[in-house]
Design an enzyme around this catalytic site. Structure first.
Site, PDB file in Angstrom:
ATOM      1  N   GLU A  45      59.101  -6.334  -5.852  1.00  0.00           N
ATOM      2  CA  GLU A  45      58.612  -5.377  -4.871  1.00  0.00           C
ATOM      3  C   GLU A  45      57.244  -4.904  -5.316  1.00  0.00           C
ATOM      4  O   GLU A  45      57.104  -4.287  -6.371  1.00  0.00           O
ATOM      5  CB  GLU A  45      59.558  -4.185  -4.785  1.00  0.00           C
ATOM      6  CG  GLU A  45      60.820  -4.534  -4.047  1.00  0.00           C
ATOM      7  CD  GLU A  45      61.937  -3.611  -4.424  1.00  0.00           C
ATOM      8  OE1 GLU A  45      61.672  -2.424  -4.672  1.00  0.00           O
ATOM      9  OE2 GLU A  45      63.072  -4.095  -4.497  1.00  0.00           O
ATOM     10  N   ASP A  56      59.771   9.438  -4.504  1.00  0.00           N
ATOM     11  CA  ASP A  56      59.539   8.986  -5.868  1.00  0.00           C
ATOM     12  C   ASP A  56      59.415  10.115  -6.870  1.00  0.00           C
ATOM     13  O   ASP A  56      58.869  11.175  -6.577  1.00  0.00           O
ATOM     14  CB  ASP A  56      58.276   8.114  -5.915  1.00  0.00           C
ATOM     15  CG  ASP A  56      58.527   6.753  -5.301  1.00  0.00           C
ATOM     16  OD1 ASP A  56      59.409   6.041  -5.808  1.00  0.00           O
ATOM     17  OD2 ASP A  56      57.871   6.415  -4.297  1.00  0.00           O
TER      18      ASP A  56
END
Ligand code: PLP
Lengths: 254, 393
Positions: A45, A56
């Site tokens: 990714e 995140d």
């Protein structure tokens, strides 16, 4: 057949690595991808950095901020990846938040992805209903797989809906947390992994969030098809550099 | 054309819920229940009673005689500054804490810029005996110190946001990350008409008491419930949404939104979202936001912590896009001057956010017979340091 689907057909448990494009240095993208393929990673990714990555934790936030400072943009990433299929053949996914993709133009973005040889996208803040109503046809036109997330809180009904729309794998978020936060998997996570496995979904699942070493990789893949490592990989990059990617991957696999 | 929200959670093309799957269960639970819960008689009773006895509503609609003389028009100030805790923010936090209780939540999180929303959240949490965590940018913690102390005295934990420009946007990011990590027991009390649907609509409904009262009060003063103009400052846009709400569909009432131009629209240091923004996604909403060509969100600047936000709520994006509201950019300097002027003409020290709305009078000429209602969103106590430093008082 899409490279992702092909990889999912193999017998082994898949190891997927996330890294932020343009980090630690702008020019590292290709080198990192080549090292990952050479060390036996099954899927990658490529993180398209965003200024405000809501899902995140601190490690990926910091790498994104630095990558943007280094000058990474959507345009630059596409330029860097232009010839990637000459040296790298494992499936490649771009993972990014929706706004930069929206600004580039969703169709233009998908078209570029196809031209380069990108196999799929993960866009955590593009909701599945908006995807279906507005973008699915475009993704399909350019042969891109779209990956949706599920979490321990996702209802069975919604999981089945997500399963029915998915055409690659389901990104199974291991626990209620942002990336990079969890410290090992306990009974709760194992019960969740088991519960999802028992649903016998059509789409294979790959577990992400909180996988950092051999033990957590094994736990995550007890039931699931594979696992994704992000923050732990970036931390390893910070500490040991690109040349030691191979060492990190070996410790996960052994 | 309607200026209010449609059934899909959009104002025109703006709004929606662009959220990661981790937030879906909470946001969906809220979406399915908020209208019904708000309509329950016992909810309404508790809400109205607290607004009256605890907040001190209705807030006065005050005819500002000397200000009116100065600008040769008829100016009424909607005195949200007189609410308990000093701003309109408490209207929303009272509503949301009652909502959170009915949803069975036991922990509250909030973001804050100026600290007014943080204080209003800490206040209702103390009132209800619920645990409260407030995220606040490190820069704002410094420039709004009295409010940080107030939140702590009220029992809240204040967590500094240290990423980005260390202001409201970053505090909001941190609050959202907290919610992702605490998906079952926690309700996120967003402080403005921003965020994923249903937040913009829910917050607008809680704030709509402002225009509901304006209509009743104006009828007594002017024999008509509708003014010619309503003016409000816009950060995320909640006081403006409340002041505009009951006038949205009546286009005889002109709406004016004052936004923060910082050092000037072209200075690179501003928060003038309508002037500088483009359609995009921030904090789960499709709206106007300040961003780079590449879709990275720009760090905003304003002297006023409450307006220092690179986006604007989707209702306001639609009001701007459709031309329903006029957006006027106000610099730091214009706002500070207007703030001091209100002190000297009316004996009212306004919040610097509200001072941006007041600055509209020096930028736009109204007719002598125009009835202009200005939402005085908050009082200036929290800004004394800023005023002192700015004017060398
Ligand atoms: C007094 C006051 N007015 C206005 C605002 C801006 O918020 P909104 O645009 O949501 O009303 C704030 C925010 O902190 C505030 O404290």
């Amino acid at each position: 057949m899409n490279r992702i689907n092909k990889a999912l057909q193999s017998d082994k448990k898949l190891l997927s690595i996330y890294f932020t494009a343009g980090y630690p240095e702008l020019k590292n993208t290709i080198t990192i991808l080549e090292h990952l393929e050479q060390s036996g990673v099954d899927l990658v990714e490529i993180g398209l950095p965003f200024s405000d990555p809501l899902a995140d934790g601190p490690t990926i936030q910091a790498s994104s901020t630095q990558a943007l400072k280094n000058g990474m943009t959507t345009e630059v990433l596409f330029e860097q990846l232009e010839n990637i299929r000459k040296t790298v053949s494992i499936p490649l996914i771009i993972m990014g938040y929706f706004n930069p993709i929206l600004q580039y133009g969703v169709e233009a973005f998908c078209k570029q992805c196809q031209a380069i040889g990108i196999d799929g996208l993960i866009i955590p803040d593009l909701p599945i209903d908006v995807y279906q109503n507005e973008y699915q046809a475009i993704f399909e036109r350019y042969g891109l797989i779209n990956v949706f997330l599920i979490t321990p809180q996702t209802s069975e009904k919604r999981i089945r809906y997500i399963d029915s729309v998915s055409n690659g794998f389901i990104y199974m978020v291991s626990s209620a947390a942002t990336t990079g936060k969890t410290s090992g998997f306990g009974d709760m996570q194992m019960a969740y992994f088991n519960r999802i496995s028992a649903l016998q979904l059509n789409t294979p699942q790959i577990v992400g969030f909180g996988i950092k070493d051999n033990a957590t990789f094994k736990q995550a893949t007890t039931y699931a098809k594979g696992a994704i490592i992000g923050s732990a990989f970036i931390k390893h990059l910070n500490e040991f550099g690109i040349e030691k990617i191979d060492t990190f991957i070996k410790t996960i696999r052994d | 054309m309607s200026y209010n929200i449609n059934n899909n959670g959009y104002y025109g093309k703006f709004g929606g819920a662009y959220i990661p799957e981790m937030l879906y269960p909470n946001v969906e639970e809220l979406r399915q229940n908020y209208i019904n819960i708000m309509a329950e008689p016992d909810f309404q009773e508790e809400f109205q009673q607290l607004l009256k006895d605890y907040v001190g509503r209705p807030s006065p609609l005050y005819f500002a005689k000397r200000l009116s003389e100065k600008y040769t028009t008829k100016i009424y100030l909607k005195r949200e500054d007189l609410n308990h805790t000093g701003a309109h923010k408490i209207n929303n936090t009272i509503g949301q804490i009652l909502m959170a209780k009915r949803l069975g939540k036991t922990r509250i999180i909030a973001e804050t810029g100026a600290g007014q929303h943080g204080v209003a959240t800490a206040t209702v949490c103390a009132l209800m005996g619920i645990k409260c965590v407030v995220y606040m940018g490190e820069v704002d913690i410094k420039r709004q110190a009295p409010n940080v102390a107030r939140m702590k005295m009220l029992g809240a934990t204040v967590v500094p946001a240290t990423s980005g420009s260390k202001t409201l946007k970053d505090a909001t990011n941190e609050a959202i990350r907290d919610w992702i990590s605490n998906p079952t027991d926690t309700h996120y009390i967003i402080g403005s008409v921003v965020g994923p649907h249903p937040y913009p609509d829910m917050v607008a409904r809680f704030q709509s008491v402002i225009s509901e009262e304006i209509q009743k009060q104006l009828l007594k003063h002017e024999n008509s419930s509708n003014p010619d103009y309503v003016i409000a400052c816009v950060g995320g846009g909640s006081n403006a949404a409340g002041a505009f709400y009951h006038f949205l569909e009546d286009t005889n009432v002109k709406l004016i939104a004052a936004e923060a131009a910082g050092h000037g629209i072209d200075s690179g240091e501003s928060a003038a979202t309508s002037a500088l923004g483009r359609e995009g996604i921030i904090h789960g909403s499709k709206t106007l936001l300040m961003q780079t060509l590449d879709g990275q969100i720009t760090e905003p600047y304003s002297i006023s912590a409450g307006l220092d936000y690179p986006g604007v709520g989707p209702m306001h994006a639609h009001l701007y896009d459709s031309g329903r509201a006029e957006f006027i950019s106000v610099t730091d300097a214009d706002a500070m001057k207007a703030g001091l002027e209100l002190c000297q003409l009316e004996g009212i020290i306004p919040a610097i956010e509200s001072a941006h709305a007041l600055a509209v009078f020096s930028k736009k000429q109204f007719k002598p017979n125009d009835v202009v209602v200005l939402c005085l969103s908050g009082r200036g106590d929290k800004d004394l340091d800023n005023y002192i430093n700015y004017f060398n008082i």
